[in-house]
Design an enzyme around this catalytic site. Structure first.
Site, PDB file in Angstrom:
ATOM      1  N   GLU A 264       0.827  -1.208   0.000  1.00 47.08           N
ATOM      2  CA  GLU A 264       0.000   0.000   0.000  1.00 47.08           C
ATOM      3  C   GLU A 264       0.860   1.257   0.000  1.00 47.08           C
ATOM      4  O   GLU A 264       0.591   2.207  -0.745  1.00 47.08           O
ATOM      5  CB  GLU A 264      -0.944  -0.028   1.201  1.00 47.08           C
TER       6      GLU A 264
ATOM      7  N   GLU B 232      -4.641  -8.816   2.932  1.00 45.43           N
ATOM      8  CA  GLU B 232      -5.661  -8.484   3.936  1.00 45.43           C
ATOM      9  C   GLU B 232      -6.878  -9.400   3.906  1.00 45.43           C
ATOM     10  O   GLU B 232      -7.374  -9.827   4.956  1.00 45.43           O
ATOM     11  CB  GLU B 232      -6.097  -7.017   3.760  1.00 45.43           C
TER      12      GLU B 232
END
Length: 266
Positions: free
Chosen positions: A120, A140
């Site tokens: 990210e 995730e």
């Protein structure tokens, strides 16, 4: 220069090098690391002598994402930084480049794990170099979590949507070669040389006119979601004043005289 116990700051000429420094945890994000990152971006923005930034990790890893124990409030290191987070509740998002874009070019030098929050943060960088054994991925969903660092928005704008959705929905790892193949990174180099390559790219950027470099970066991001007509108008508005700068005149003169330009941000 700033820095914390989990984030080191060094100067390499006109390049500010920020190193995620928690190798025992594959540089998983901690509060001291986030505070150090935030302060590093601010330092680069405010220091005109800095013309580029390199983000890398210590100990053969880039970043393994958020420390899940820390996320659960257990064993959080760096309690002395709590006041910083309280004073600026947005600090962690700025640190992860979700809510802040440095005006100087940011080059990622990736070795080893660059997953979850690491991938990210990567999406907030401008140029990306990785060692051959680097691993990328957004894990995730496999943990029942959401990649809230910006990936559901940014990834599909940086790589083809089919690849973005596969990465987001499968939570599987990607090799450096595969990441380069889908456009997530730009260079794959021998292991252990990502920082060297990133610094070489930074050196090329540093040799250019800093006002021009910053204006070009700003224009690329500013016009990304505009129509072509609006983008061209915005480009002209931002780019035309550069031609009236002393740096532009110096660049033209140096080219004619076949010598390196000496830019002064004027």
């Amino acid at each position: 220069m700033g820095g914390t116990e989990h984030l080191t700051v060094q100067r390499e000429g006109a390049t500010l090098v920020l190193t995620l420094n928690r190798p025992e945890a594959k540089n998983a994000l901690s509060l001291p690391m986030l505070v150090g990152l935030h302060d590093g971006w601010v330092e680069a923005d405010e220091d005109d002598a800095v013309r580029s930034i390199v983000l890398t990790g210590a100990g053969g890893a880039f970043c393994a994402g958020m420390d899940l124990k820390a996320l659960a409030g257990k064993g959080m290191e760096g309690q002395q930084y709590r006041d910083r987070l309280k004073a600026d509740p947005d600090l962690h998002w700025k640190a992860m480049l979700r809510h802040h874009r440095p005006r100087k070019p940011v080059i990622a030098a990736v070795e080893g794990h660059c997953v979850a929050g690491g991938t990210e943060i990567l999406q907030g960088t401008d140029i990306r170099v990785a060692g051959e054994s680097a691993t990328f991925g957004l894990f995730e969903v496999k943990r029942g979590l959401f990649p809230i660092g910006g990936s559901t928005v940014r990834l599909q704008r940086q790589i083809p949507r089919t690849h973005a959705l596969e990465m987001l929905l499968t939570g599987r790892p990607y090799s450096a070669r595969e990441a380069a193949g889908i456009g997530l990174i730009g260079h794959v180099v021998p292991d252990g040389t990502a920082l060297e390559k990133a610094l070489a790219i930074a050196g090329q950027i540093n040799a250019c006119g800093p006002l021009a470099v910053e204006a070009v970066k700003a224009s690329v991001y500013e016009t990304a979601e505009m129509t072509e007509a609006d983008g061209l108008a915005a480009e002209l508005k931002r780019g035309w004043p550069i031609f009236d700068t002393a740096d532009a005149k110096e660049g033209s003169k140096a080219f004619a005289e076949k010598r390196p330009a000496v830019y002064r941000r004027e």
